[in-house]
Write a protein that holds these residues in place. Structure first.
Motif, mmCIF file in Angstrom:
data_model
loop_
_atom_site.group_PDB
_atom_site.id
_atom_site.type_symbol
_atom_site.label_atom_id
_atom_site.label_comp_id
_atom_site.label_asym_id
_atom_site.label_seq_id
_atom_site.Cartn_x
_atom_site.Cartn_y
_atom_site.Cartn_z
ATOM 1 N N ARG A 365 -4.227 -3.406 2.960
ATOM 2 C CA ARG A 365 -2.897 -4.015 2.914
ATOM 3 C C ARG A 365 -2.241 -3.919 4.281
ATOM 4 N N TYR A 366 -1.526 -4.968 4.651
ATOM 5 C CA TYR A 366 -0.863 -5.009 5.947
ATOM 6 C C TYR A 366 0.322 -4.056 5.968
ATOM 7 N N SER A 367 0.425 -3.243 7.031
ATOM 8 C CA SER A 367 1.545 -2.332 7.228
ATOM 9 C C SER A 367 2.458 -2.905 8.304
ATOM 10 N N SER A 368 3.699 -3.219 7.902
ATOM 11 C CA SER A 368 4.649 -3.757 8.879
ATOM 12 C C SER A 368 5.035 -2.699 9.913
ATOM 13 N N THR A 369 4.931 -1.419 9.525
ATOM 14 C CA THR A 369 5.254 -0.340 10.463
ATOM 15 C C THR A 369 4.181 -0.210 11.533
ATOM 16 N N LEU A 370 2.913 -0.222 11.111
ATOM 17 C CA LEU A 370 1.802 -0.083 12.062
ATOM 18 C C LEU A 370 1.363 -1.416 12.647
ATOM 19 N N ARG A 371 1.816 -2.518 12.007
ATOM 20 C CA ARG A 371 1.468 -3.880 12.437
ATOM 21 C C ARG A 371 -0.037 -4.107 12.430
ATOM 22 N N ARG A 372 -0.663 -3.629 11.384
ATOM 23 C CA ARG A 372 -2.108 -3.845 11.214
ATOM 24 C C ARG A 372 -2.476 -3.604 9.768
ATOM 25 N N GLU A 373 -3.690 -4.034 9.406
ATOM 26 C CA GLU A 373 -4.216 -3.775 8.072
ATOM 27 C C GLU A 373 -4.602 -2.303 7.944
ATOM 28 N N VAL A 374 -4.254 -1.702 6.802
ATOM 29 C CA VAL A 374 -4.597 -0.304 6.550
ATOM 30 C C VAL A 374 -5.520 -0.239 5.333
ATOM 31 N N ASP A 375 -6.702 0.324 5.518
ATOM 32 C CA ASP A 375 -7.641 0.512 4.410
ATOM 33 C C ASP A 375 -7.328 1.818 3.680
ATOM 34 N N ASP A 376 -7.422 1.781 2.363
ATOM 35 C CA ASP A 376 -7.197 2.968 1.549
ATOM 36 C C ASP A 376 -8.231 2.947 0.426
ATOM 37 N N ASP A 377 -9.177 3.900 0.461
ATOM 38 C CA ASP A 377 -10.341 3.865 -0.436
ATOM 39 C C ASP A 377 -10.498 5.171 -1.224
ATOM 40 N N PRO A 378 -9.592 5.437 -2.165
ATOM 41 C CA PRO A 378 -9.693 6.654 -2.968
ATOM 42 C C PRO A 378 -10.709 6.506 -4.096
ATOM 43 N N SER A 379 -10.918 7.586 -4.834
ATOM 44 C CA SER A 379 -11.721 7.551 -6.058
ATOM 45 C C SER A 379 -10.988 8.342 -7.139
ATOM 46 N N ILE A 380 -11.268 8.017 -8.397
ATOM 47 C CA ILE A 380 -10.531 8.598 -9.520
ATOM 48 C C ILE A 380 -11.507 8.910 -10.648
ATOM 49 N N LEU A 381 -11.366 10.066 -11.240
ATOM 50 C CA LEU A 381 -12.100 10.439 -12.442
ATOM 51 C C LEU A 381 -11.113 10.440 -13.605
ATOM 52 N N GLU A 382 -11.494 9.804 -14.708
ATOM 53 C CA GLU A 382 -10.595 9.666 -15.849
ATOM 54 C C GLU A 382 -11.312 10.095 -17.126
ATOM 55 N N ALA A 383 -10.530 10.640 -18.070
ATOM 56 C CA ALA A 383 -11.073 11.023 -19.373
ATOM 57 C C ALA A 383 -10.043 10.716 -20.441
ATOM 58 N N ARG A 384 -10.531 10.406 -21.633
ATOM 59 C CA ARG A 384 -9.638 10.099 -22.756
ATOM 60 C C ARG A 384 -10.223 10.666 -24.049
ATOM 61 N N ALA A 385 -9.353 11.276 -24.851
ATOM 62 C CA ALA A 385 -9.679 11.685 -26.217
ATOM 63 C C ALA A 385 -8.803 10.866 -27.160
#
Length: 389
Positions: A365-385
């Protein structure tokens, strides 16, 4: 967020074990209408492995800021009446404090006329039963552009191989939730519809007013407890109407199911602004394999999930989903996101379901503060009962 009560869950589980396994509880027959009670309790856990942003940020949501979150997801109670020319439904989610389906359906052969609150005719995944979601979080396309329950009037027809629904709707029944009057429709066709062999195609379109002449598209990264959205258009002002068009496909072959949807939404702006209209799109495709051999049914243009053939061993499922979203349409730079989700589901007996998902996120996503595209690549573990009846 309000935390779920372990004591409440313990009582629910104990009641489930003590009660006979069944999908619903029959109450009485009143004037030819068979009245029954259904319920759904879901408790979720999310574990976040952050990259750039803190997906469980303490502000503004009021979370504790830790990298894990546990909470009751749903606590639904639904009262139903079936029989004769009329069916009726009244549902409420005590966790979200909102009404669910609350409508009366007048059956005219395969045709029907429906009044009240109901799911609007778009998004195959949204129209499917929540208790049988194939993944813990619905795809970004559904959460972004799927219009769920609104009050209105609908006319439709359901046959084994095709059907349609047209609808005129207003606001959601519960106060201070979704608004914006509109209309829409969905048509589906199943040229193959036999046990263990189903092929489904569908199209849908909705057109409705924006809420207070402002529209904002944003979506969580396939994690319902995340407080941060990695793609977000911000407020798009001077808006008039939204038009969402969808296409859907599903194939079932024995223990395998493949499902895909594409949704695109256009926000029309008023003449009061020189800014152009905005168009965003999102899609997903996933495959599911019943390792224990069961297959799906098909009703009213959606797949129905079976009970385990061996209740004691349960039904095991393995799923893989890829979904993508593009919210860039100059001058709006909402960002792009692509997620890969691996899931394992276990349906045990007739009332329990356990799910584990791993989500790998890739966003930019483009950051108007940094004036460039910023990559953000997290991971998530989920569980449901889940416990349901």
């Amino acid at each position: 967020m309000n935390k779920w009560s372990p004591r409440f869950l313990a009582i629910a589980v104990a009641a489930a074990i003590a009660a006979p396994a069944q999908a619903e509880i029959a109450i009485d027959v009143i004037n030819g209408s068979e009245v029954s009670l259904e319920g759904l309790i879901q408790a979720d856990g999310n574990w976040f492995h952050n990259d750039v942003q803190d997906l469980n940020a303490a502000t503004p949501a009021g979370n504790d800021g830790k990298d894990s979150e546990f909470e009751m997801r749903r606590a639904e109670v639904v009262l139903k009446g079936k029989g004769g020319s009329f069916d009726w439904t009244l549902g409420y989610d005590a966790k979200a404090n909102k009404y669910l389906d609350a409508n009366i359906k007048w059956k005219l052969g395969t045709d029907y006329l429906m009044f009240g609150q109901y799911k609007q005719p778009n998004s195959l995944e949204e129209l499917s039963s929540t208790r049988h979601n194939d993944f813990i979080s619905k795809a970004m396309a559904t959460n972004l552009f799927g219009v769920a329950r609104r009050t209105g009037i609908a006319y439709g027809n359901d046959t084994p191989n095709w059907g349609y629904q047209i609808s005129a709707f207003g606001r959601e029944l519960t106060r201070n939730l979704a608004q914006g009057a509109g209309y829409g429709g969905r048509f589906y066709w199943a040229p193959m519809n036999q046990t263990g062999s189903i092929f489904h195609l569908g199209v849908s379109a909705l057109d409705y007013d924006t809420d207070f002449d402002t529209q904002r598209w944003r979506v969580r990264p396939d994690a319902d407890f995340a407080t941060v959205r990695l793609v977000d258009t911000g407020n798009i002002t001077n808006t008039d109407r939204i038009r969402t068009i969808g296409a859907e496909a599903m194939w079932i072959g024995g223990p395998f199911k493949v499902q895909s949807e594409y949704l695109t939404s256009r926000v029309n702006r008023t003449k009061a602004t020189s800014a152009g209209d905005f168009t965003g799109n999102s899609w997903y495709v996933y495959g599911l394999w019943n390792l224990t051999g069961e297959t799906w049914g098909y009703k009213s243009g959606v797949a129905t999930t079976p009970l385990p053939e061996d209740p004691a061993a349960g039904m095991w499922q393995l799923g893989l989903r890829y979904d993508a979203t593009d919210l860039n349409d100059v001058p709006v730079r909402g960002g792009e996101e692509k997620n890969l989700t691996l899931g394992v589901n276990w349906y045990w007996r007739s009332n329990f379901k356990f799910m584990v998902n791993y989500v790998k996120v890739s966003s930019s996503r483009y950051s108007s503060t940094l004036r460039r595209e910023v990559d953000d690549d997290p991971s998530i573990l989920e569980a449901r009962a889940q416990f349901y009846w």
